[in-house]
Design a protein around this motif. Structure first.
Motif: not given
Length: 196
Positions: A96-125
């Motif tokens: 669940a990232p929540v990013l803040v972005g800025l339109n810098i030139l026409g269709p281009l943008n930059i963005k950054a922010g925190p990403s909240f993560q909930y681990i569902l499963d981890n396994k080895a094969e």
């Protein structure tokens, strides 16, 4: 006057809101594999960095824009794969990232922010590996990158990292040794989105 300003702002935000679907590929790895001893209690530490493999992600996004700056919350299912010498490690999570972005030139943008993560499963094969649950089911990382919007279609390239370790403990039955595995993601994310 204040109420008129608030309602005008809410109306403007609603007019500049978009919602959509997105998905794509991620390429990266989790952290270090460290054996910490064998069943007899003898200490014989060894370390191994995982090799990056391709995974995938899919989900929903929203974007609220005002004066060239936007907030983009997302809800994604992500699978991250890592290859170690004797086994493959698969990590499934809800991002669940929540990013803040800025339109810098026409269709281009930059963005950054925190990403909240909930681990569902981890396994080895393979390799006779048994892994327990990760130390923390919920973690916080970060994402940063750039995007290109062409009408309703969008393309993103981001890097995702983590702020702290999230250890998984396990047992290598073949070598009769205990180990720890740092499940922190370090990956590049390539996404395609479509605004509905």
């Amino acid at each position: 006057m204040l109420l008129a300003f608030i309602f005008a702002g809410l109306n403007l935000s609603a007019q500049n809101a978009s919602f959509g679907i997105k998905g794509g590929l991620n390429y990266g790895a989790t952290g270090e594999y460290e054996s910490v001893g064998d069943a007899s209690g003898d200490f014989m530490a060894s370390f191994e960095d995982g090799e990056s493999k391709t995974g995938f992600h899919a989900g929903l996004f929203a974007q609220f824009e005002l004066l060239g700056i936007f907030i983009q919350p997302e809800l994604l299912y992500t699978q991250l794969n890592t290859e170690y010498s004797t086994f493959d490690y698969k990590l499934s999570k809800i991002d669940a990232p929540v990013l803040v972005g800025l339109n810098i030139l026409g269709p281009l943008n930059i963005k950054a922010g925190p990403s909240f993560q909930y681990i569902l499963d981890n396994k080895a094969e393979g390799g006779g590996i048994q892994i327990e649950d990760v130390e923390n089911d919920i973690t916080v990382g970060y994402q940063l990158g750039a995007g290109l919007n062409l009408g309703r279609l969008g393309f993103d390239l981001r890097y995702e990292g983590a702020f702290s370790e999230n250890t998984a403990f396990g047992l290598n039955e073949t070598a009769a040794e205990e180990f720890t595995l740092d499940s922190r993601p370090s990956q590049w994310i390539l996404s395609v989105s479509y605004a509905l």
